[in-house]
Scaffold this motif. Structure first.
Motif, PDB file in Angstrom:
ATOM      1  N   ARG A   1       0.781  -1.221   0.000  1.00 29.09           N
ATOM      2  CA  ARG A   1       0.000   0.000   0.000  1.00 29.09           C
ATOM      3  C   ARG A   1       0.824   1.288   0.000  1.00 29.09           C
ATOM      4  O   ARG A   1       0.304   2.359  -0.332  1.00 29.09           O
ATOM      5  N   ARG A   2       2.081   1.225   0.395  1.00 28.58           N
ATOM      6  CA  ARG A   2       2.848   2.458   0.597  1.00 28.58           C
ATOM      7  C   ARG A   2       3.019   3.262  -0.693  1.00 28.58           C
ATOM      8  O   ARG A   2       2.819   4.488  -0.712  1.00 28.58           O
ATOM      9  N   LYS A   3       3.375   2.620  -1.784  1.00 29.97           N
ATOM     10  CA  LYS A   3       3.637   3.341  -3.035  1.00 29.97           C
ATOM     11  C   LYS A   3       2.374   4.001  -3.589  1.00 29.97           C
ATOM     12  O   LYS A   3       2.402   5.209  -3.906  1.00 29.97           O
ATOM     13  N   PRO A   4       1.236   3.281  -3.734  1.00 31.05           N
ATOM     14  CA  PRO A   4       0.035   3.969  -4.231  1.00 31.05           C
ATOM     15  C   PRO A   4      -0.475   5.049  -3.279  1.00 31.05           C
ATOM     16  O   PRO A   4      -1.004   6.077  -3.730  1.00 31.05           O
ATOM     17  N   ALA A   5      -0.317   4.841  -1.975  1.00 30.24           N
ATOM     18  CA  ALA A   5      -0.750   5.868  -1.015  1.00 30.24           C
ATOM     19  C   ALA A   5       0.089   7.132  -1.166  1.00 30.24           C
ATOM     20  O   ALA A   5      -0.438   8.253  -1.169  1.00 30.24           O
TER      21      ALA A   5
END
Length: 415
Positions: free
Chosen positions: A319-323
């Motif tokens: 989730r870190r990159k799209p967030a």
């Protein structure tokens, strides 16, 4: 939308919402600057991806979700005071002196998450909290929002239109931008934003603009009620048709936290990636975070600290990159909507008039490169002509159970 379809809510979400059709940018005199289209002659999202983005009021969405949660699962008035965790369990103490114990604590309690604050306090004591995570959220905009009561279609015929076309009305010299969004039920959602980014530091702005009660909301509405409305009349006419309990003043902040979990505690949604609303991605990112965390937890075979840490780490990696992209993108969209001057006007003109459909389609395809589903429910077929989406595999637990069933009945899963 596929998640709502898996959960049996697809038809209801269609009923309570309108398809998003366009975002129109207007000058203060209501002359058109340009538009971003989600339907022909732009890129038709329903044809390409199977569905339009949907626009609905928060009360209707919350009501739809609450109907599907057993009442005994919801506990109200539980303000979190403190949390404590060790190798075996996590404890949560509430203001009414109740204490809850569990194997995992998910902090999905918003931008000012009590769970996050307690977790960060623990980490700070042992010198394990990054300095950036201890800083306040970036406070860039003051905002007042509302949803009108039912309007007369003869006065506001826009409410009968099939699509919800957003109207963003920029000011010529002032700091305010006005938003109008038609909803089902002959209503209009509206928002007025005040750009305060140039008025001191985040801490100073918090001190100067942090009033949020009814009087503060009324004061901000008064500052812009004379502004013209694209549907006729003024912004004040729309405000006057809004029940007082449907008007709220909020601070629009953003921050991408780097610490999402520790021990048996994990953060979700605004608690770990708060974004301003201009990119329309806040709820989407929270829903997708809940999806991926739920999928991983369903395949958790033990509640040992080692296995829980592994799940939290995988969730963070997913989730870190799209967030981060959504936080940054929403921030840039906010600047596009609020900056003044020749350079800002030129950027808006290029973006709205010179970027070809194929480039917009390419950016949209990138956003839709993954359309993951709940891995422990029956999958639904993806609609639309776009074939470039990847979908997550089914639950390992479900696959293992199916393999065992095949073995017991004398068949192999390979046929």
């Amino acid at each position: 939308m596929v998640i709502f379809e898996q959960l049996g809510m697809y038809q209801e979400i269609l009923r309570i919402s309108k398809p998003f059709g366009a975002l129109n940018f207007r000058r203060e005199d209501l002359s058109m600057i340009g538009s971003l289209l989600a339907r022909l002659p732009g890129v038709d999202c329903a044809e390409h991806y199977g569905d339009y983005n949907r626009v609905c009021g928060r009360p209707e969405l919350v009501s739809m979700l609450l109907k599907r949660i057993p009442p005994e699962k919801i506990h109200c008035g539980k303000r979190v005071l403190s949390t404590k965790q060790d190798e075996n369990e996590v404890l949560l103490q509430c203001s009414d002196n109740t204490i809850y114990a569990g194997s995992i604590l998910v902090g999905a309690d918003g931008a000012y998450s009590s769970v996050r604050q307690n977790l960060y306090k623990e980490l700070s004591k042992v010198g394990a909290l990054p300095k950036a995570d201890a800083k306040p959220l970036g406070y860039g905009y003051d905002c007042v929002v509302g949803i009108t009561g039912q309007l007369d279609p003869r006065v506001y015929p826009i409410v009968t239109e099939e699509y919800c076309d957003f109207e963003a009305v920029l000011s010529k010299d002032g700091p305010h931008t006005l938003w109008f969004m038609p909803l089902v039920g002959n209503r209009i959602a509206w928002m007025a934003t005040h750009d305060v980014r140039g008025e001191g530091t985040d801490e100073e702005r918090n001190f100067r603009f942090s009033e949020w009660g009814p009087d503060a909301a009324a004061k901000m509405c008064e500052q812009v009620r004379h502004r013209p409305c694209p549907y006729g009349g003024t912004f004040g006419d729309i405000v006057d048709r809004t029940p007082p309990d449907r008007i709220s003043k909020v601070m629009l902040e953003d921050k991408m936290f780097s610490t999402w979990y520790s021990g048996r505690t994990v953060l979700l949604g605004d608690a770990c990636h708060k974004m301003v609303p201009f990119g329309g991605q806040g709820a989407n990112m929270a829903i997708l975070g809940a999806l991926h965390l739920s999928n991983l937890l369903f395949d958790l075979y033990s509640v040992s600290q080692e296995d829980i840490t592994r799940v939290f780490e995988e969730y963070s990696l997913l989730r870190r990159k799209p967030a981060k992209a959504s936080v940054d993108g929403s921030n840039k969209t906010g600047s596009l909507l609020h900056k003044k001057g020749f350079v800002a006007d030129s950027v808006r003109h290029v973006f709205l008039h010179w970027v070809p459909n194929w480039a917009i389609k390419m950016m949209s395809d990138k956003l839709n490169a993954r359309r993951d589903q709940v891995n422990f429910l029956p999958y639904v077929k993806l609609r639309g002509s776009f074939t470039g989406s990847q979908v997550n595999p089914p639950s390992k637990r479900i696959v293992s159970r199916a393999n065992n069933n095949y073995t017991r009945t004398g068949f192999s899963p390979d046929g």
